[in-house]
Motif scaffolding. Structure first.
Motif, PDB file in Angstrom:
ATOM      1  N   TYR A 119       6.688 -17.718   2.481  1.00  0.00           N
ATOM      2  CA  TYR A 119       7.807 -17.350   3.355  1.00  0.00           C
ATOM      3  C   TYR A 119       7.352 -17.084   4.783  1.00  0.00           C
ATOM      4  O   TYR A 119       7.954 -17.546   5.741  1.00  0.00           O
ATOM      5  CB  TYR A 119       8.537 -16.128   2.802  1.00  0.00           C
ATOM      6  N   PHE A 120       6.270 -16.300   4.931  1.00  0.00           N
ATOM      7  CA  PHE A 120       5.839 -15.889   6.260  1.00  0.00           C
ATOM      8  C   PHE A 120       4.986 -16.971   6.921  1.00  0.00           C
ATOM      9  O   PHE A 120       4.210 -17.657   6.257  1.00  0.00           O
ATOM     10  CB  PHE A 120       5.045 -14.576   6.182  1.00  0.00           C
ATOM     11  N   ALA A 121       5.119 -17.077   8.237  1.00  0.00           N
ATOM     12  CA  ALA A 121       4.352 -18.069   8.988  1.00  0.00           C
ATOM     13  C   ALA A 121       2.851 -17.825   8.862  1.00  0.00           C
ATOM     14  O   ALA A 121       2.049 -18.742   9.014  1.00  0.00           O
ATOM     15  CB  ALA A 121       4.772 -18.048  10.457  1.00  0.00           C
ATOM     16  N   SER A 122       2.469 -16.586   8.588  1.00  0.00           N
ATOM     17  CA  SER A 122       1.054 -16.261   8.423  1.00  0.00           C
ATOM     18  C   SER A 122       0.504 -16.762   7.093  1.00  0.00           C
ATOM     19  O   SER A 122      -0.704 -16.832   6.897  1.00  0.00           O
ATOM     20  CB  SER A 122       0.866 -14.743   8.482  1.00  0.00           C
ATOM     21  N   ASN A 123       1.408 -17.089   6.160  1.00  0.00           N
ATOM     22  CA  ASN A 123       1.056 -17.504   4.788  1.00  0.00           C
ATOM     23  C   ASN A 123       0.518 -16.370   3.922  1.00  0.00           C
ATOM     24  O   ASN A 123      -0.072 -16.620   2.872  1.00  0.00           O
ATOM     25  CB  ASN A 123       0.035 -18.655   4.797  1.00  0.00           C
ATOM     26  N   TYR A 124       0.741 -15.132   4.372  1.00  0.00           N
ATOM     27  CA  TYR A 124       0.267 -13.978   3.607  1.00  0.00           C
ATOM     28  C   TYR A 124       1.357 -12.914   3.490  1.00  0.00           C
ATOM     29  O   TYR A 124       2.195 -12.762   4.380  1.00  0.00           O
ATOM     30  CB  TYR A 124      -0.965 -13.353   4.273  1.00  0.00           C
ATOM     31  N   ASP A 125       1.298 -12.160   2.405  1.00  0.00           N
ATOM     32  CA  ASP A 125       2.150 -10.986   2.235  1.00  0.00           C
ATOM     33  C   ASP A 125       1.686  -9.928   3.240  1.00  0.00           C
ATOM     34  O   ASP A 125       0.514  -9.537   3.231  1.00  0.00           O
ATOM     35  CB  ASP A 125       1.995 -10.474   0.790  1.00  0.00           C
ATOM     36  N   PRO A 126       2.574  -9.441   4.114  1.00  0.00           N
ATOM     37  CA  PRO A 126       2.135  -8.528   5.174  1.00  0.00           C
ATOM     38  C   PRO A 126       2.121  -7.041   4.795  1.00  0.00           C
ATOM     39  O   PRO A 126       1.732  -6.211   5.613  1.00  0.00           O
ATOM     40  CB  PRO A 126       3.176  -8.767   6.264  1.00  0.00           C
ATOM     41  N   HIS A 127       2.532  -6.688   3.567  1.00  0.00           N
ATOM     42  CA  HIS A 127       2.693  -5.270   3.212  1.00  0.00           C
ATOM     43  C   HIS A 127       1.353  -4.631   2.811  1.00  0.00           C
ATOM     44  O   HIS A 127       1.200  -4.039   1.739  1.00  0.00           O
ATOM     45  CB  HIS A 127       3.704  -5.133   2.074  1.00  0.00           C
ATOM     46  N   ILE A 128       0.387  -4.720   3.717  1.00  0.00           N
ATOM     47  CA  ILE A 128      -0.998  -4.372   3.415  1.00  0.00           C
ATOM     48  C   ILE A 128      -1.240  -2.877   3.214  1.00  0.00           C
ATOM     49  O   ILE A 128      -2.229  -2.481   2.595  1.00  0.00           O
ATOM     50  CB  ILE A 128      -1.931  -4.875   4.522  1.00  0.00           C
ATOM     51  N   TRP A 129      -0.358  -2.020   3.712  1.00  0.00           N
ATOM     52  CA  TRP A 129      -0.578  -0.574   3.635  1.00  0.00           C
ATOM     53  C   TRP A 129      -0.510  -0.048   2.205  1.00  0.00           C
ATOM     54  O   TRP A 129      -0.951   1.060   1.927  1.00  0.00           O
ATOM     55  CB  TRP A 129       0.421   0.172   4.527  1.00  0.00           C
ATOM     56  N   PHE A 130       0.023  -0.836   1.288  1.00  0.00           N
ATOM     57  CA  PHE A 130       0.082  -0.367  -0.097  1.00  0.00           C
ATOM     58  C   PHE A 130      -1.229  -0.579  -0.845  1.00  0.00           C
ATOM     59  O   PHE A 130      -1.346  -0.194  -2.009  1.00  0.00           O
ATOM     60  CB  PHE A 130       1.247  -1.019  -0.839  1.00  0.00           C
ATOM     61  N   ASN A 131      -2.212  -1.178  -0.194  1.00  0.00           N
ATOM     62  CA  ASN A 131      -3.567  -1.229  -0.732  1.00  0.00           C
ATOM     63  C   ASN A 131      -4.378  -0.183   0.031  1.00  0.00           C
ATOM     64  O   ASN A 131      -4.660  -0.356   1.216  1.00  0.00           O
ATOM     65  CB  ASN A 131      -4.161  -2.627  -0.542  1.00  0.00           C
ATOM     66  N   ILE A 132      -4.730   0.902  -0.621  1.00  0.00           N
ATOM     67  CA  ILE A 132      -5.401   2.012   0.069  1.00  0.00           C
ATOM     68  C   ILE A 132      -6.763   1.586   0.607  1.00  0.00           C
ATOM     69  O   ILE A 132      -7.193   2.037   1.671  1.00  0.00           O
ATOM     70  CB  ILE A 132      -5.520   3.234  -0.864  1.00  0.00           C
ATOM     71  N   ASP A 133      -7.463   0.705  -0.108  1.00  0.00           N
ATOM     72  CA  ASP A 133      -8.746   0.210   0.398  1.00  0.00           C
ATOM     73  C   ASP A 133      -8.561  -0.545   1.714  1.00  0.00           C
ATOM     74  O   ASP A 133      -9.388  -0.443   2.626  1.00  0.00           O
ATOM     75  CB  ASP A 133      -9.421  -0.697  -0.634  1.00  0.00           C
ATOM     76  N   TYR A 134      -7.484  -1.308   1.822  1.00  0.00           N
ATOM     77  CA  TYR A 134      -7.190  -1.980   3.093  1.00  0.00           C
ATOM     78  C   TYR A 134      -6.944  -0.953   4.187  1.00  0.00           C
ATOM     79  O   TYR A 134      -7.375  -1.124   5.329  1.00  0.00           O
ATOM     80  CB  TYR A 134      -5.945  -2.866   2.959  1.00  0.00           C
TER      81      TYR A 134
END
Length: 301
Positions: A119-134
């Motif tokens: 879906y996203f132009a970046s080709n990645y899921d942007p909801h990165i804050w739900f990974n605490i290691d990220y």
């Protein structure tokens, strides 16, 4: 109107190189989402003038720059944003800011570890804050950036970052303990849109969002019917509203399940794309994460 505003904003930022600094020796910092605002506040402390563009309950997928944002962005020394096209309506603006220090916090992450998205132009899921290691990596990235921009306060930023990393480690341990009380066969998370995939990957949840990865897409009748059949088949006890998404979609899903002579409860409201109200526990990243986990586990038990 949208194009005119973007053009006006870009012209202001690209050609007005002279920032109106407050003369207090502090760094003028602008952030987009509430999650990033909270993190930068913890690291920058009293040594930055911090302004967040988005508030509680604001959906970053649909957010448009207002005229009031023009001055904030024009006077910023550093702008932190999520990237990966989360802030879809602002991407054109940020990509054209050649004379500004703009930092997409997601740039620090190894793209090979991210969840893909067509879906996203970046080709990645942007909801990165739900990974605490990220979020730990993002913390270090912000410490590094602020230290480069205001080197005389580097020691303070590094100390604040170290302290916050300790809080993130404690958060990780606490939520793991809570989640481990929920059997793995009950770890099915049904929400308004697909914001929790990184959470699901971290803690072995099957995650299903009614609207897909972005709230810019609408759930159709067939989507509701398919998901209601899934809920019945998997015997899902509860489904969840999101604070930044209208609850009518989840209520429609609940009604569809009931129409098939089954019952599913609404387990509560989760914070997905924005934190809670400022001054509350849920208004912080750590408080939001703990609240979400407690709400999910209690409802699914």
């Amino acid at each position: 109107m949208k194009k005119q505003l973007i053009i006006f904003l870009c012209i202001t930022l690209l050609f007005n190189c002279k920032n109106e600094k407050k003369g207090d020796g502090k760094l003028n910092v602008v952030t987009t989402t509430t999650m990033i605002t909270d993190l930068v506040k913890n690291i920058g402390g009293d040594h930055i003038n911090l302004q967040g563009l988005m508030g509680s309950g604001v959906d970053p997928h649909l957010y448009k720059a207002s005229e009031g944002d023009v001055t904030k962005l024009a006077n910023a020394d550093v702008i932190f944003y999520n990237g990966l096209h989360l802030e879809g309506k602002l991407v054109e603006v940020f990509e054209k800011m050649k004379n500004k220090k703009t930092v997409a916090v997601s740039d620090v992450l190894d793209k090979n570890t991210l969840i893909g998205s067509d879906y996203f132009a970046s080709n990645y899921d942007p909801h990165i804050w739900f990974n605490i290691d990220y979020w730990k990596q993002v913390t270090n990235y912000i410490v590094k950036t602020l230290s480069e921009e205001l080197p005389e306060q580097k020691a303070v930023f590094e100390t604040n970052g170290k302290n916050y990393l300790g809080q993130l480690l404690a958060l990780q341990e606490n939520v793991e303990t809570t989640i481990n009380t929920l059997p793995k066969n009950q770890r099915i998370l049904v929400t308004a849109h697909d914001a929790f995939n990184y959470f699901g990957k971290s803690f072995e949840f099957e995650v299903v969002g009614l609207q897909g990865l972005s709230t810019a897409t609408e759930a159709g009748v067939q989507d509701v019917q398919n998901l209601s059949a899934f809920i019945i088949e998997k015997k899902v006890k509860a489904i969840f509203v999101e604070s930044s998404v209208p609850k009518r979609t989840i209520e429609a899903l609940q009604a569809a399940v009931r129409s098939k002579d089954h019952e599913v409860s609404i387990g509560g409201t989760l914070y997905s794309d924005a934190l809670g109200d400022a001054g509350t526990l849920e208004g912080t990243y750590i408080g939001m994460y703990e609240y979400n986990v407690n709400t999910i586990v209690n409802a699914l038990k």
